[in-house]
Motif scaffolding. Structure first.
Motif, PDB file in Angstrom:
ATOM      1  N   PHE A  53      -9.507 -58.741  62.631  1.00  0.00           N
ATOM      2  CA  PHE A  53      -9.218 -57.320  62.767  1.00  0.00           C
ATOM      3  C   PHE A  53      -8.035 -56.991  61.857  1.00  0.00           C
ATOM      4  O   PHE A  53      -6.947 -57.543  62.014  1.00  0.00           O
ATOM      5  N   HIS A  54      -8.260 -56.116  60.903  1.00  0.00           N
ATOM      6  CA  HIS A  54      -7.231 -55.710  59.960  1.00  0.00           C
ATOM      7  C   HIS A  54      -6.716 -54.329  60.344  1.00  0.00           C
ATOM      8  O   HIS A  54      -7.517 -53.415  60.567  1.00  0.00           O
ATOM      9  N   MET A  55      -5.409 -54.171  60.420  1.00  0.00           N
ATOM     10  CA  MET A  55      -4.825 -52.902  60.835  1.00  0.00           C
ATOM     11  C   MET A  55      -3.835 -52.392  59.796  1.00  0.00           C
ATOM     12  O   MET A  55      -3.015 -53.148  59.272  1.00  0.00           O
ATOM     13  N   VAL A  56      -3.938 -51.098  59.492  1.00  0.00           N
ATOM     14  CA  VAL A  56      -2.959 -50.406  58.649  1.00  0.00           C
ATOM     15  C   VAL A  56      -2.437 -49.209  59.432  1.00  0.00           C
ATOM     16  O   VAL A  56      -3.113 -48.687  60.318  1.00  0.00           O
ATOM     17  N   TRP A  57      -1.215 -48.770  59.096  1.00  0.00           N
ATOM     18  CA  TRP A  57      -0.624 -47.658  59.825  1.00  0.00           C
ATOM     19  C   TRP A  57       0.461 -46.981  58.997  1.00  0.00           C
ATOM     20  O   TRP A  57       0.931 -47.518  57.991  1.00  0.00           O
ATOM     21  N   THR A  58       0.857 -45.796  59.436  1.00  0.00           N
ATOM     22  CA  THR A  58       1.969 -45.066  58.837  1.00  0.00           C
ATOM     23  C   THR A  58       3.262 -45.648  59.378  1.00  0.00           C
ATOM     24  O   THR A  58       3.540 -45.567  60.574  1.00  0.00           O
ATOM     25  N   SER A  59       4.065 -46.238  58.501  1.00  0.00           N
ATOM     26  CA  SER A  59       5.264 -46.955  58.960  1.00  0.00           C
ATOM     27  C   SER A  59       6.506 -46.081  59.029  1.00  0.00           C
ATOM     28  O   SER A  59       7.526 -46.492  59.590  1.00  0.00           O
ATOM     29  N   GLY A  60       6.443 -44.878  58.451  1.00  0.00           N
ATOM     30  CA  GLY A  60       7.598 -43.982  58.494  1.00  0.00           C
ATOM     31  C   GLY A  60       7.231 -42.628  57.915  1.00  0.00           C
ATOM     32  O   GLY A  60       6.250 -42.490  57.167  1.00  0.00           O
ATOM     33  N   TRP A  61       8.009 -41.622  58.255  1.00  0.00           N
ATOM     34  CA  TRP A  61       7.712 -40.274  57.803  1.00  0.00           C
ATOM     35  C   TRP A  61       7.736 -40.145  56.280  1.00  0.00           C
ATOM     36  O   TRP A  61       6.914 -39.454  55.696  1.00  0.00           O
ATOM     37  N   TRP A  62       8.693 -40.794  55.627  1.00  0.00           N
ATOM     38  CA  TRP A  62       8.841 -40.608  54.185  1.00  0.00           C
ATOM     39  C   TRP A  62       8.809 -41.940  53.448  1.00  0.00           C
ATOM     40  O   TRP A  62       9.444 -42.112  52.415  1.00  0.00           O
ATOM     41  N   ASP A  63       8.038 -42.895  53.952  1.00  0.00           N
ATOM     42  CA  ASP A  63       7.889 -44.191  53.292  1.00  0.00           C
ATOM     43  C   ASP A  63       6.942 -44.111  52.103  1.00  0.00           C
ATOM     44  O   ASP A  63       5.986 -43.319  52.097  1.00  0.00           O
ATOM     45  N   LYS A  64       7.185 -44.978  51.118  1.00  0.00           N
ATOM     46  CA  LYS A  64       6.245 -45.163  50.016  1.00  0.00           C
ATOM     47  C   LYS A  64       5.384 -46.399  50.245  1.00  0.00           C
ATOM     48  O   LYS A  64       4.731 -46.892  49.329  1.00  0.00           O
ATOM     49  N   GLN A  65       5.384 -46.878  51.455  1.00  0.00           N
ATOM     50  CA  GLN A  65       4.588 -48.028  51.831  1.00  0.00           C
ATOM     51  C   GLN A  65       3.781 -47.694  53.077  1.00  0.00           C
ATOM     52  O   GLN A  65       3.997 -46.664  53.716  1.00  0.00           O
ATOM     53  N   ILE A  66       2.827 -48.592  53.410  1.00  0.00           N
ATOM     54  CA  ILE A  66       2.119 -48.525  54.686  1.00  0.00           C
ATOM     55  C   ILE A  66       2.260 -49.875  55.368  1.00  0.00           C
ATOM     56  O   ILE A  66       2.519 -50.888  54.716  1.00  0.00           O
TER      57      ILE A  66
END
Length: 309
Positions: free
Chosen positions: A80-93
């Motif tokens: 199971f691979h999971m991605v998410w929003t890590s911060g409001w103004w991040d340039k990463q996930i």
């Protein structure tokens, strides 16, 4: 011979029963500080929180250390691979993987927009598997000021004017250079893709604030990588504001769930033919406080592990 057929029938019946799938919903609550929440359903309508409503995984990456918009996809490797929003103004996930949805790998940030000095954010990442190229396409919404056609009254949206970007990977260790994925003439976030009938259906939001849209549309392509026509359908949702679509096939229906975020509740539409959509918001129930979830299927064995945690 009859005895052999009987034994074979029993074996096949047991195998089918063992492979029966149930439905899960990954989501966050509040601002996403406490991480991953899961709910289950047997019919796609009533969703019940697991783990007594407590988080399964606490976020550790990103400026704000959030786990918003968690999207989970079971890969061809069985993980199971999971991605998410890590911060409001991040340039990463954010990214992590798991065999059982309970024990997760060390979290890492994928620097998807680090090469763009003026990129404001990286929001609501999702994935689709591309069987032709045997790779995963990770896509998300980003605003790069001045890059795309203006959105009327975008200042009302804090200057946000999103388009969909993507990167591709086969192993979640190396990633292709980020590229523009979907570029309509309106601001769009929260896209999700459903493979069905040898096509790839993209459900996405039209975020234009003036005149207000805030609804969900559809486009489709013959290949996971596109290109997806920017001439999209008329809204499949109603007069309410909707965001965060996620899809699930339940029997003969395709359900599209979404966050009625101004009403602080979840809604749904469903279709048998991907053209005519029925609003069934009054038939669905979700855990209190659920935010931007994604629906997917798991085996009964995985469900048993989650319930016994």
């Amino acid at each position: 011979m009859n005895r052999f057929l009987t034994v074979l029938f029993v074996f096949l019946s047991v195998t089918v029963m063992a492979q029966k799938e149930v439905y899960l919903f990954s989501y966050f609550v509040d601002n996403g500080q406490d991480g991953l929440h899961l709910a289950f359903s047997n019919d796609g309508l009533k969703w019940t929180p697991l783990n007594e409503g407590k988080s399964y995984l606490t976020p550790t990456v990103g400026k704000d250390k959030l786990m918003r918009d968690p999207f989970i996809l079971k890969g061809s490797d069985g993980m199971f691979h999971m991605v998410w929003t890590s911060g409001w103004w991040d340039k990463q996930i954010g990214y992590s993987e798991s065999k059982d949805l309970i024990h997760w790998s060390e979290q890492k940030g994928i620097p998807v927009m680090e090469y763009e000095p003026t990129a404001k954010n990286s929001w609501a990442p999702e994935m689709v598997y591309d069987p032709e190229n045997k790779e995963y396409i990770i896509f998300w919404a980003t605003t790069i000021p001045g890059r795309h056609s203006d959105v009327s009254d975008s200042e009302h949206e804090k200057g946000l004017n999103h388009r969909m970007y993507c990167t591709k990977t086969r192993d979640f260790k190396t990633f292709s250079p980020t590229e523009l994925f979907f570029n309509p003439d309106f601001s769009t976030i929260d896209a999700t893709i459903l493979p069905k009938n040898n096509k790839f259906y993209m459900f996405l939001t039209n975020e234009n604030p003036n005149p207000p849209q805030k609804n969900i549309r559809i486009t489709n392509a013959d290949h996971a990588s596109g290109s997806y026509p920017v001439k999209v359908s008329e809204p499949i949702t109603g007069k309410y504001w909707a965001e965060g679509p996620t899809c699930l096939e339940v029997g003969e229906y395709v359900y599209v769930y979404f966050d009625k975020y101004t009403e602080h509740k979840y809604g749904a539409v469903r279709s048998k033919n991907m053209v005519d959509w029925e609003d069934v918001s009054d038939q669905v129930s979700f855990p209190t406080g659920v935010r931007h979830g994604t629906a997917f299927k798991v085996s009964e064995a995985i469900m048993k592990l989650l319930k016994n945690k």
